[in-house]
Design a protein around this motif. Sequence first.
Motif, PDB file in Angstrom:
ATOM      1  N   MET A   1       0.610  -1.209   0.054  1.00  0.00           N
ATOM      2  CA  MET A   1       0.103   0.114  -0.075  1.00  0.00           C
ATOM      3  C   MET A   1       1.140   0.935   0.250  1.00  0.00           C
ATOM      4  O   MET A   1       1.395   1.397   1.056  1.00  0.00           O
ATOM      5  N   GLU A   3       1.843   4.840  -0.154  1.00  0.00           N
ATOM      6  CA  GLU A   3       1.567   6.616   0.881  1.00  0.00           C
ATOM      7  C   GLU A   3       0.600   7.155   0.090  1.00  0.00           C
ATOM      8  O   GLU A   3      -0.374   7.682   0.792  1.00  0.00           O
ATOM      9  N   ILE A   6      -2.550   6.027   0.963  1.00  0.00           N
ATOM     10  CA  ILE A   6      -3.772   6.638   1.683  1.00  0.00           C
ATOM     11  C   ILE A   6      -4.226   8.257   2.320  1.00  0.00           C
ATOM     12  O   ILE A   6      -5.140   7.996   2.717  1.00  0.00           O
ATOM     13  N   ILE A   7      -3.136   9.135   1.262  1.00  0.00           N
ATOM     14  CA  ILE A   7      -3.507  10.581   1.060  1.00  0.00           C
ATOM     15  C   ILE A   7      -4.679  10.743   0.788  1.00  0.00           C
ATOM     16  O   ILE A   7      -4.900  11.089   1.319  1.00  0.00           O
ATOM     17  N   MET A  10      -7.610   9.997   3.072  1.00  0.00           N
ATOM     18  CA  MET A  10      -8.239  11.194   3.693  1.00  0.00           C
ATOM     19  C   MET A  10      -8.627  11.524   3.390  1.00  0.00           C
ATOM     20  O   MET A  10      -9.482  12.361   3.761  1.00  0.00           O
ATOM     21  N   ARG A  18      -9.865   0.840   5.329  1.00  0.00           N
ATOM     22  CA  ARG A  18      -9.048   0.578   6.585  1.00  0.00           C
ATOM     23  C   ARG A  18     -10.168   0.835   7.281  1.00  0.00           C
ATOM     24  O   ARG A  18     -10.848   2.357   7.903  1.00  0.00           O
TER      25      ARG A  18
ATOM     26  N   MET B   1       0.075  -5.623   5.638  1.00  0.00           N
ATOM     27  CA  MET B   1      -0.360  -4.379   7.236  1.00  0.00           C
ATOM     28  C   MET B   1      -1.073  -4.557   7.693  1.00  0.00           C
ATOM     29  O   MET B   1      -2.556  -4.467   7.253  1.00  0.00           O
ATOM     30  N   GLU B   3      -4.443  -4.618  10.579  1.00  0.00           N
ATOM     31  CA  GLU B   3      -5.150  -3.719  11.712  1.00  0.00           C
ATOM     32  C   GLU B   3      -4.110  -2.798  12.617  1.00  0.00           C
ATOM     33  O   GLU B   3      -4.292  -2.354  13.143  1.00  0.00           O
ATOM     34  N   ILE B   6      -0.974  -0.674  12.964  1.00  0.00           N
ATOM     35  CA  ILE B   6      -1.422   0.422  12.747  1.00  0.00           C
ATOM     36  C   ILE B   6      -1.595   0.931  13.811  1.00  0.00           C
ATOM     37  O   ILE B   6      -1.707   2.180  14.465  1.00  0.00           O
ATOM     38  N   ARG B  18       4.928   5.475   8.269  1.00  0.00           N
ATOM     39  CA  ARG B  18       3.995   6.187   7.454  1.00  0.00           C
ATOM     40  C   ARG B  18       5.314   8.067   8.292  1.00  0.00           C
ATOM     41  O   ARG B  18       4.199   8.513   9.212  1.00  0.00           O
ATOM     42  N   TRP B  21       3.036  11.022   8.429  1.00  0.00           N
ATOM     43  CA  TRP B  21       2.104  11.574   9.459  1.00  0.00           C
ATOM     44  C   TRP B  21       2.338  11.893  10.364  1.00  0.00           C
ATOM     45  O   TRP B  21       2.714  10.672  10.575  1.00  0.00           O
ATOM     46  N   PHE B  34      -4.102  14.259  13.244  1.00  0.00           N
ATOM     47  CA  PHE B  34      -3.341  13.298  12.642  1.00  0.00           C
ATOM     48  C   PHE B  34      -2.539  15.217  12.224  1.00  0.00           C
ATOM     49  O   PHE B  34      -3.400  15.924  11.290  1.00  0.00           O
TER      50      PHE B  34
END
Lengths: 299, 299
Positions: A1, A3, A6-7, A10, A18, B1, B3, B6, B18, B21, B34
């Motif tokens: 996965m 970065e 993920i951004i 978000m 997730r 990865m 949960e 994390i 990561r 962040w 965050f």
Amino acid sequence: MSEEKIIDGMQYGFVPNRHLWYFEYYTPGNCGIFMKMNKHLYSAQSKYQRIDIFETDFFGRVFSLDGITMTTEKDDFFYHEMLVHVPMFMHPNPKKVLVIGGGDGGSVREVLKHKSVEKVIMCEIDEMVVEAAKKYLPVTASKLDDPRVELVFEDGSQFVRNFKNEFDVIIIDSTDPTAGEGGHLFTEDFYKACFDALKENGTLSAESEDWLYDGAWLRLAYSRIKKVFPVTKLYLGFMPTYPSGMWGYTFASKGIDPIKDFDPEKVKNFGEELKYYNEEIHKAAFALPTFLKKELENL
Amino acid sequence: MSEEKIIDGMQYGFVPNRHLWYFEYYTPGNCGIFMKMNKHLYSAQSKYQRIDIFETDFFGRVFSLDGITMTTEKDDFFYHEMLVHVPMFMHPNPKKVLVIGGGDGGSVREVLKHKSVEKVIMCEIDEMVVEAAKKYLPVTASKLDDPRVELVFEDGSQFVRNFKNEFDVIIIDSTDPTAGEGGHLFTEDFYKACFDALKENGTLSAESEDWLYDGAWLRLAYSRIKKVFPVTKLYLGFMPTYPSGMWGYTFASKGIDPIKDFDPEKVKNFGEELKYYNEEIHKAAFALPTFLKKELENL
């Protein structure tokens, strides 16, 4: 996965891979809040926006539009009491009230605590929001079936133009200006229509966003309302699950001053349960930090 | 990865895989904030705690201890002005001041804006924090080399016991009670020692955490200080990067009342730049939401 993924996730508000964490991204700050979700109760794409309701241990049920938190069971009263009771207590005898937006029902719940109220029209653009709130958010929606309440599903920025000299109080409980059709409720034209729809003693409040991240919207809402109303004052309240926790509201009227004309005895003798708002909070809310006072002086 | 990984990462404060962040986890709420990091400037494990300083676009430099945000360049003045100027303006003529904790230097910076001050002792347990602040946080540390400042690197809860009837103002600028040795600065014994170290007209302020997530610490700090000082009042301020954004402070004195004895003219004529605190904010800060008023009445 990667970065990058993920951004992207978000920015959309929900990290797709997730599902147990809710992320609200405050775009201008490159930051935000996250909450652990227990259960996703409702998710739908209406004509106007994405609607989500989910459960958390700490905040109880959380309601978000386009990934922006609107209400949580934990702190809804911080926001709804401050938005509603400031203009309601400033009116000498509020009978007819218009709530624009406010689909979760929290503002209507607070309005109806005032015994003088005979009628509340709530004009919410998105019927699906109200249906979802009735089903999943009893904490805010509990009074939407009260006989004094009329629900209208239209664009409030147009609906208000049907009235002249009609309402005692107008409450603008809009969503974020960047979400759905929220921006309609931040135009000068709309505020002018609210002015016309209010009676002589009319009072108004409008949620006015936060200063830290969305300062531009706060300044815009305040300065446009000020062009229309002879009395316009910004006030602040704590709101933990909104960006920065420092939430702006604008009070406006055709003449009533929210400090000089305030009667603390009315609040003391109210006889209904309020958890946040009281006579000291009313006055304190209009005290602004110096940086904000200075900004408003220049508008 | 998985949960699980994390979640572990978040609880530690920094998600290891990561690094761009920063996550601060508010344990009791299963939630947090965050921020996007640009650059990690400093990271060290001192004898007491993990120290991190990093850069962000929006907040500027951010300083955290054990993964808990202490200061950002964006909003440090919200916190430091409220912590410092309330007890400083309430004292008729503050000459000698003790800052306990406050390693980033922000409290000392604000104390020195008062012309009457001849000496400030800052007692910070962790010398590495002060060294890092001097190097990476000029916004708060700018006055730590002022000749009126004496730096002491000891446990403040012990250091204050060396003095009787010595200080005009004591400022307890502690870290979170759960981080490092922060808990020492929340005991009744310590508050008693502060009382003894203060002169007759002495005033004190103590950062008192947040109500929403850490209500237990707020109640504890307030009720313990109240056992020791004849005048004890909680006040609130906005603080965007602290949990809930609604930050608690306790004012205490041997007799001076922060409302009745307050002179707004002193603040109006101060002549130093303040960005948050003003004479209206001073009074407003002591107006508490009803839920909090009720809780304090029962303590």
